[in-house]
Write an enzyme that holds these catalytic residues in place. Structure first.
Site, PDB file in Angstrom:
ATOM      1  CG  PHE A 132      -1.995   0.990   1.225  1.00 49.02           C
ATOM      2  CD1 PHE A 132      -3.216   0.697   0.639  1.00 49.02           C
ATOM      3  CD2 PHE A 132      -1.820   2.235   1.800  1.00 49.02           C
ATOM      4  CE1 PHE A 132      -4.242   1.635   0.629  1.00 49.02           C
ATOM      5  CE2 PHE A 132      -2.837   3.177   1.788  1.00 49.02           C
ATOM      6  CZ  PHE A 132      -4.053   2.871   1.191  1.00 49.02           C
ATOM      7  CG  ASP A 204      -0.188  -2.122   7.276  1.00 50.58           C
ATOM      8  OD1 ASP A 204      -1.292  -2.429   7.764  1.00 50.58           O
ATOM      9  OD2 ASP A 204       0.028  -1.020   6.731  1.00 50.58           O
ATOM     10  CE1 TYR A 229      -9.605   2.913   6.467  1.00 54.23           C
ATOM     11  CE2 TYR A 229      -8.648   4.093   8.321  1.00 54.23           C
ATOM     12  CZ  TYR A 229      -8.573   3.653   7.016  1.00 54.23           C
ATOM     13  OH  TYR A 229      -7.468   3.963   6.273  1.00 54.23           O
ATOM     14  CE  LYS A 230      -8.020  -0.051   4.868  1.00 52.18           C
ATOM     15  NZ  LYS A 230      -6.562  -0.051   4.677  1.00 52.18           N
ATOM     16  NE  ARG A 378      -9.922  -2.862  -2.823  1.00 53.91           N
ATOM     17  CZ  ARG A 378      -9.471  -2.222  -1.744  1.00 53.91           C
ATOM     18  NH1 ARG A 378      -8.326  -2.574  -1.202  1.00 53.91           N
ATOM     19  NH2 ARG A 378     -10.153  -1.228  -1.212  1.00 53.91           N
TER      20      ARG A 378
HETATM   21  C1  LIG Z   1      -5.863   1.106   4.462  1.00 50.37           C
HETATM   22  C2  LIG Z   1      -4.394   0.982   4.611  1.00 50.37           C
HETATM   23  C3  LIG Z   1      -3.660   1.996   5.215  1.00 50.37           C
HETATM   24  C4  LIG Z   1      -4.330   3.263   5.623  1.00 50.37           C
HETATM   25  O1  LIG Z   1      -3.515   4.130   6.305  1.00 50.37           O
HETATM   26  P1  LIG Z   1      -4.153   5.427   6.974  1.00 50.37           P
HETATM   27  O2  LIG Z   1      -3.009   6.121   7.569  1.00 50.37           O
HETATM   28  O3  LIG Z   1      -5.176   4.951   7.968  1.00 50.37           O
HETATM   29  O4  LIG Z   1      -4.837   6.210   5.900  1.00 50.37           O
HETATM   30  C5  LIG Z   1      -2.301   1.790   5.404  1.00 50.37           C
HETATM   31  N1  LIG Z   1      -1.705   0.643   5.004  1.00 50.37           N
HETATM   32  C6  LIG Z   1      -2.394  -0.335   4.407  1.00 50.37           C
HETATM   33  C7  LIG Z   1      -1.700  -1.582   3.993  1.00 50.37           C
HETATM   34  C8  LIG Z   1      -3.759  -0.190   4.180  1.00 50.37           C
HETATM   35  O5  LIG Z   1      -4.432  -1.154   3.572  1.00 50.37           O
END
Ligand SMILES: *Cc1c(COP(=O)(O)O)cnc(C)c1O
Length: 417
Positions: A132, A204, A229-230, A378
């Protein structure tokens, strides 16, 4: 046996998790397959919001820091979350964003390596090009800021790990389940491999926490961060979490040394003395209203366990793959997500030439998935509220859209895809 809508209804009848769907506020006429991006709303969140805003803030004001347990909230939520990720009590806090927690974890890992004579020469952070973007950006930003010769090494396949890990590696930073493909790493094996080379490992868990069983301590991982939030259904922009195992807490140091990480914050001392334990990961005053919204989601997980969730998750994603391949066989859809269970998270990604247009057509018909570059649709499957019949109906709508070509390839992209 041929799958039918009726056989999917039977699967729902026999589903041990079926009644947990009632814990969520889900709009009628919508099949929500985007819980991997923003989880659905637990019904209890509304009454909790009422309580926090009307009573704790509205009536009790400042006294709520003690009386309503606001001060302890990041730890209390961390302790509720711990069993979902194989962590012990007092190893997790909920705070800040995933990006900010990554910054702390990466900084702490680099510091830990730099503090030992034997490891201070280690300057390389390994991660995946397909990670990400914010994960890569945060590592980039920190290494540039430090300006001490740290550098990032991006790999294109986990197969490269065995050859790129070496005595220069400070940190291996991976996302357990890839946000785009749904590929899942073998956390225990990868961590062990990195440790053989003296590297630390930061995971992560953005697409793992609440989605797949995670065993951080069993895997002997070093640091972890993740998102609330996921799959954890904590609400839009809910604070994230950071995990530091007890064995590293003593030496855990990061540069965001705000007063909430101080040993005696209300002594108002002019110098920083880090508190003991995981609360050292806190920086400043916490977003209490947003934090409070995380608890109702975690309480739903407490009614089941990750093994039951995993069983249903695999059944849902297997069903989706099977139906797409049988019912949409004449369309050029490429399965991007691994077929092997041990390599699959709780989402299925499909590549299609007109992926963005098809996703928009699906959304218009009430099937909510999302689009990620390049050309990927997705679909997230959340066992707490996704039904087998939803999978059937979603695939039928997809088939109809593809058969009738009722998607607009000239469509404008929204800001959030
Ligand atoms: C959703 C996601 C994030 C989101 O990071 P934020 O700082 O909360 O915006 C980070 N890393 C991964 C792998 C994600 O899927």
């Amino acid at each position: 046996m041929e799958i039918s809508r009726n056989s999917c209804l039977t699967l729902d009848q026999d589903d041990a998790l079926a009644e947990l769907r009632d814990e969520f506020n889900l709009p009628a006429n919508m099949i929500y397959l985007d819980g991997n991006s923003l989880g659905a709303q637990p019904k209890a969140a509304l009454s909790r919001a009422q309580q926090v805003i009307a009573n704790e803030w509205g009536q009790d004001l400042i006294t709520s820091w003690n009386k309503a347990g606001w001060f302890d909230l990041p730890s209390r939520l961390g302790n509720l979350l711990a069993p979902l990720i194989g962590a012990e009590q007092d190893e997790v806090v909920v705070t800040d964003t995933t990006s900010i927690n990554l910054f702390k974890a990466i900084a702490a890992a680099l510091h830990q390596q730099a503090s030992s004579k034997e490891n201070e020469h280690r300057k390389v952070i390994i991660t995946e090009r397909s990670n990400f973007p914010t994960d890569i950006y945060m590592a980039e930003g920190l290494t540039r800021w430090l300006d001490r010769g740290y550098r990032l090494h991006l790999i294109d396949s986990p197969d490269e790990l065995a050859s790129v890990l070496n005595h220069d590696t400070a940190l291996l930073m991976l996302t357990h389940v890839n946000y785009r493909t749904g590929y899942m790493h073998d956390m225990e094996a990868v961590t062990a491999l990195a440790h053989q080379h003296g590297a630390l490992v930061c995971w992560d868990l953005a697409h793992s926490a609440g989605a797949v069983p995670v065993a951080l301590n069993q895997a002997n991982a070093d640091y972890a961060v993740g998102c609330c939030y996921k799959y954890l259904n904590g609400g839009p922009g809910a604070p994230a979490f950071i995990w530091v195992p007890r064995r590293h807490q003593e030496q855990f140091q990061h540069p965001l040394t705000g007063w909430w990480g101080h040993a005696t914050p209300f002594a108002m001392q002019p110098n920083f003395v880090a508190t003991q334990g995981i609360r050292r990961a806190l920086c400043g005053t916490q977003a209490i209203v947003s934090q409070a919204m995380i608890e109702p989601g975690l309480n739903i997980f407490a009614q089941t366990n990750m093994d039951a969730i995993r069983r249903k998750s695999l059944a849902l994603t297997d069903l989706f793959i099977q139906l797409v391949e049988s019912r949409c066989a004449k369309h050029a859809l490429e399965l991007v997500t691994p077929r092997a269970h041990q390599e699959r998270g709780s989402q299925v990604s499909l590549r299609h030439e007109h992926a963005y247009a098809v996703i928009q057509a699906l959304i218009e018909r009430g099937v909510i998935g999302d689009y990620r570059e390049p050309g990927i649709m997705r679909f997230g499957f959340t066992p707490l509220y996704t039904r087998f019949v939803d999978v059937w109906d979603a695939v039928e709508i997809l088939r109809d859209i593809l058969d009738s070509k009722s998607y607009r390839t000239d469509i404008q992209r929204n800001a959030v895809t």
